[in-house]
Design an enzyme around this catalytic site. Sequence first.
Site, short mmCIF file in Angstrom:
data_model
loop_
_atom_site.label_atom_id
_atom_site.label_comp_id
_atom_site.label_asym_id
_atom_site.label_seq_id
_atom_site.Cartn_x
_atom_site.Cartn_y
_atom_site.Cartn_z
CD GLU A 156 -61.14 -63.75 26.27
OE1 GLU A 156 -62.21 -63.43 25.73
OE2 GLU A 156 -60.11 -63.05 26.20
CB CYS B 162 -63.06 -58.14 21.77
SG CYS B 162 -63.84 -58.51 20.16
CG HIS C 265 -61.48 -62.72 22.30
ND1 HIS C 265 -62.41 -62.28 23.21
CD2 HIS C 265 -61.96 -62.36 21.07
CE1 HIS C 265 -63.41 -61.69 22.59
NE2 HIS C 265 -63.16 -61.72 21.29
#
Length: 210
Positions: free
Chosen positions: A193, A82, A191
Amino acid sequence: MAPKVTVLDYGAGNVRSAVRALEHVGAEVKLSRDPQDIREADGLLVPGVGAYAAVMDALKASGSLRHLGYRIAGGRATMGICVGHQVFFEAGVEHGVRTEGLGEWPGVVERLPAPVVPHMGWNTVQAPEGSRLFEGIEDERFYFVHSYGVLEWNFDVTQPAMRPPLVTWAEHGAPFIAAVENGSLSATQFHPEKSGDAGAALLKNWMGTF
C-alpha cells in the site's frame, strides 16, 4: 462485480492506507473484525505494525484467531503485510523474548543483521518462477519498514502431497524473506500500500487469485 476484501481490524495502526490502496485497485473494502466478515470475504488482509508480541496479543484479544484459522483451513484467500506477514511463521524473537506465532510456515522472525536498522525505503526482490503476486512486476522496487525478518527457510519438501510454497527474497545486511505464496495464503514483508504503482499491481495480482 467488485471483489469483497475485509481488512482485519484487530487494533493495528495505519490500516487506512491499506483500505485506500485496495479501493484504488477496485475492491469493495470493509474494515472489520466481525467473524462473518473474516470468514466470508473474497479476500482477507491481515495488517501489522510494531512489535511481534504486541500484534499476537492484539490478534488474540480481538477474538480473531479462531476465525482466521477457519478461513485458512478452508482455502480462502488471505494475505498478511509486514508484521501481519511475520506472525504466520513459527515464532518471533525480540529483545531475547520468544513469542509463538501462528505456525503456518517454518522460520523464526529475528533482528536483521545489518549495520543500520530499521530497513527503511525501497528495495528490489528476487521472486521465484511461477509467482502470481509478482507477475509482470518482478523487477520493480517495493517499500520496506522493518527491523526484523525471517532469515532462514527450512520447509520440509519430503512431506507427501505438500507443494512447497513460493518464497521471494530481498536483502538488507543478509537475505531475508520478502514474501511467501502458499496456495490461498500469501504475505509480504514490505508494504504494497506504500509501494506506488508496483504495490497496486501486486494487490491486483492478489485479487486475481480469488
